[in-house]
Enzyme design. Structure first.
Site, PDB file in Angstrom:
ATOM      1  N   GLU A 152       0.743  -1.410   0.204  1.00 30.67           N
ATOM      2  CA  GLU A 152      -0.093  -0.096  -0.517  1.00 30.67           C
ATOM      3  C   GLU A 152       0.998   0.995   0.135  1.00 30.67           C
ATOM      4  O   GLU A 152       0.903   1.907   0.908  1.00 30.67           O
ATOM      5  CB  GLU A 152      -0.956   0.222   1.148  1.00 30.67           C
ATOM      6  CG  GLU A 152      -1.805  -1.059   1.112  1.00 30.67           C
ATOM      7  CD  GLU A 152      -2.889  -1.139   2.564  1.00 30.67           C
ATOM      8  OE1 GLU A 152      -2.255  -0.928   3.251  1.00 30.67           O
ATOM      9  OE2 GLU A 152      -3.857  -1.772   2.189  1.00 30.67           O
ATOM     10  N   GLU A 306      -6.147  -8.390  -0.514  1.00 29.32           N
ATOM     11  CA  GLU A 306      -6.939  -8.328   0.976  1.00 29.32           C
ATOM     12  C   GLU A 306      -7.983  -7.743   1.317  1.00 29.32           C
ATOM     13  O   GLU A 306      -8.622  -7.249   0.378  1.00 29.32           O
ATOM     14  CB  GLU A 306      -6.254  -7.039   1.630  1.00 29.32           C
ATOM     15  CG  GLU A 306      -4.264  -7.509   2.363  1.00 29.32           C
ATOM     16  CD  GLU A 306      -4.103  -6.777   3.004  1.00 29.32           C
ATOM     17  OE1 GLU A 306      -4.554  -6.213   3.969  1.00 29.32           O
ATOM     18  OE2 GLU A 306      -2.661  -6.105   2.994  1.00 29.32           O
TER      19      GLU A 306
END
Ligand code: GAL
Length: 677
Positions: A152, A306
């Protein structure tokens, strides 16, 4: 860039696996449980830097070797992360200048994660080194399915390293200080720059920031992080590894990356997606995250890197996710192009900052409804493996409706010097997507200025700034018979955020066939009523039609009788203008009307509101996913095969409340979906 082919023949199922948190006897249990659940993929190493490189240049990969071999022996593939999102304490101690600095000058300390400045040379060098070491060790390991670079990307910093890099980027963009001064409108508030050294990032300041400077900073940071990604990718390729490389974007709240340019550099785009609501709108949110990511993947397969198996984040609180919903939502992502169902994380941590986050193996252990749902999902994904094979043209949907999406649209609306703080880009886009979802219409997202030849309808929610290429493509689309809907505060400004004067929306005035003389944004608790009884919130404005026809007028209030929704005929195309944030029912009706005029039909007409039906195109067949979000059973009838339960569906099959169906369709199948009971 040439993409490494990404064509798995089954869905990747599993998630982030952090065995370093547990003694080795737990590792053996983990593999046994993974096998029981049908897990075939484990993402490892995401936050392992401190254990992999306990001091600078000294590597301890023995434990990771054991993990990789254990997984491999158990038939479980590996997505290997480079751990650069969390530098170890030794790195921070040696390079305090690589800690991030906030806009107000506060330098952060080690103690959480992501404590780095992406522009710090020492950080970049250390990141390249650890990526190289991992690639040399595992780059051709047979268990390796893909590389997960970093985690991220999105940590901002305002330090001097950043200031120096920002100046280089600005020089490259503008060439001369004169051009920068013009673009930033520095004649206002005495901001004129005489040398590049005077230019700084938008650090904390006395009052409002320069809006163009702020958006340029976001553009710059996205590019800078992309450079950091490219450097790691280069190390991996230089070590000879040919596995696909990706990095995981974060939805829905992060907007640090310009996803179109990033996606072009990924072998497959991947995303982390956490539901933001427990209510039915969470189901529409699954569709939103999926449609966005599939669009970044050029309409092809993407990775759900995720999600949470058993919890939903609800404003400072974690809410338990019903296991049936976890399975259904996972299939929702797959229906819209995900090639995986991966979770954070495999086993719930007993300590650390995220001990209370949902997991595939919860604190209660395998004897739990959550783990039973994990096993069910593994078995379903196995039964529907044929769905992974894409059609020859690579496009997994046949959507003929596009929504313009660009990170810059979001960044532009984050400036606090605009007419209203209540108009937010995510809300504007989400409301349009949500209405299409309720109408059962397939949508893609597309980049302003990109080719629109696959589409008949284009939706433009509050895209404040438009460059010439975007305006041209809109004009050509309409000239070719396309139907466009434009929401307020679109096409107001050019790419430097300068208002195009003469009446709003200056860049689109001729196309929409009207002129807005003044804006009348609404307070948070205000609404307006239209003459069909629908309501508008957030925004209103005084619309003066030129050659546009008035479809709806404001009723009551300051704008009583003045146009609220208009439509301009343009050859065989139309341009509809909506001057407020219409309620869901009215937005849905509007989209249904425009879609019908454009000859675009929903996947299944007349389905019950609580039953979502999605079509995913495949190599030889199309597949229908039926997701029953409601409390009543549904019945689905049509020519096909139930891939999970087996058997034909011509005489009707039942989908339990909260349940799902995945069907292989016969050619040209039509379906009847009703509720029963
Ligand atoms: C993601 C992150 C994971 C984990 C998860 C749950 O954003 O990548 O490492 O923190 O959120 O909070």
């Amino acid at each position: 860039m040439t993409r490494t082919p990404f064509a798995p023949d089954r869905f990747w199922f599993g998630g982030d696996y952090n065995p370093e948190q547990w003694p080795r006897e737990v590792w053996a249990q983990d593999v046994e449980l993974m096998q029981r659940a049908g897990v075939n993929t484990a993402t490892i190493g995401v936050f392992s830097w401190a254990l992999l490189e306990p001091e600078e240049g000294r590597y301890d990969l023995g434990w990771l070797d054991d993990v990789v071999e254990l997984l491999h022996a158990g038939g479980i593939g590996v997505v290997l992360a480079t751990p650069t999102a969390s530098p170890p304490p030794w790195f921070t101690a040696a390079h305090p200048d690589a800690l991030p600095v906030l806009a107000d000058g506060t330098r952060l300390w080690h103690g959480s994660r992501d404590t780095y400045c992406v522009c710090a040379p020492a950080y970049r060098e250390a990141s390249r080194s650890i990526a190289r070491v991992l690639a040399e060790r595992y780059g051709d390991h047979p268990a390796l399915r893909a590389w997960h670079v970093h985690n991220e990307y999105g940590t901002y910093c305002w330090c001097d390293h950043v200031a120096a890099a920002f100046r280089v980027w600005l020089e490259d963009r503008y060439g001369t200080l004169d051009a920068l001064n013009a673009a930033w409108w520095t004649t206002f508030w005495s901001q004129h720059y005489e040398s590049w050294e005077q230019v700084v990032p938008p650090r904390a300041t006395q009052y409002l920031h320069n809006p163009t400077q702020s958006v340029d900073f976001r553009r710059f940071f996205s590019d800078e992080m992309l450079d950091a990604y490219r450097e790691q990718r280069a190390e991996i390729r230089a070590a000879g590894s040919s596995a696909p490389i990706t990095t995981n974007f974060m939805l829905p709240t992060w907007n640090h990356l310009e996803q179109w340019s990033w996606s072009a550099e990924l072998d497959v785009p991947s995303v982390d997606h956490y539901l933001d609501t427990t209510g039915p709108d969470g189901e529409a949110h699954v569709a939103y995250g999926s449609d966005l990511t599939r669009s970044w993947a050029d309409g092809g397969p993407w990775l759900l890197m995720e999600q949470s198996m058993s919890s939903i984040s609800t404003g400072g609180r974690i809410t338990f996710k019903d296991p049936a919903r976890a399975v259904r939502n996972s299939l929702g992502y797959v229906a819209r192009g995900a090639q995986s169902s991966l979770f954070f994380q495999w086993r719930a941590s007993a300590g650390g900052s995220e001990a209370w986050h949902g997991a595939m193996v919860p604190h209660a252990g395998a004897d739990s409804a959550t783990f039973r749902a994990v096993c069910e999902l593994g078995s379903v994904l196995d039964s529907i493996a044929e769905v992974t094979r894409p059609p020859a043209d690579g496009r997994l949907t046949s959507s003929e409706i596009a929504v313009w999406w660009h990170a810059e649209g979001w960044w532009a609306l984050e400036n606090r010097s605009l007419p209203s703080d209540h108009l937010t880009y995510p809300d504007a886009v989400r409301s349009v997507h949500r209405a299409a979802w309720h109408a059962g219409l397939e949508v893609d997202f597309t980049r302003p200025g990109a080719d629109l030849s696959d589409y008949r309808v284009l939706l433009v929610p509050s895209m404040f700034a438009l460059d010439d290429a975007a305006v041209r493509s809109l004009e050509e689309f309409v000239a070719g018979g396309g139907h466009v809907v434009v929401w307020p505060f679109s096409g107001i400004a050019d790419e430097n955020l300068h208002v195009v004067t003469g009446g709003y929306p200056g860049r689109l005035r001729d196309l929409v066939g009207l002129r807005v003389e003044h804006l009348a944004p609404l307070a948070a608790d205000e609404s307006v009523v239209l003459d069909d009884g629908s309501t508008g919130t957030v925004w209103s404005e005084l619309v003066q039609p030129d050659d546009a026809t008035v479809l709806r007028r404001y009723r009551g209030g300051d704008l009583d009788g003045s146009p609220a929704v208009t439509r301009a005929a343009r050859g065989t195309g139309t341009v509809t203008y909506v001057s407020t944030h219409l309620d869901l029912t009215a937005t849905r009706a509007l989209l249904e009307d425009v879609a019908a005029a454009a000859g675009v039909a929903p996947v299944v007409a007349d389905r019950p509101a609580s039953v979502e039906v999605v079509r995913r195109r495949g190599a030889e067949h199309d597949y229908l996913f039926v997701l029953n979000h409601g409390e009543r059973a549904a019945c689905v009838t049509g020519p096909g095969v139930d891939l999970v339960a087996g058997g034909r569906t011509d005489d009707g099959v039942t989908v339990a409340a909260g349940g799902y169906l995945v069907l292989r369709e016969d050619e040209d199948a039509t379906w009847d979906v009703t509720t029963t009971g």
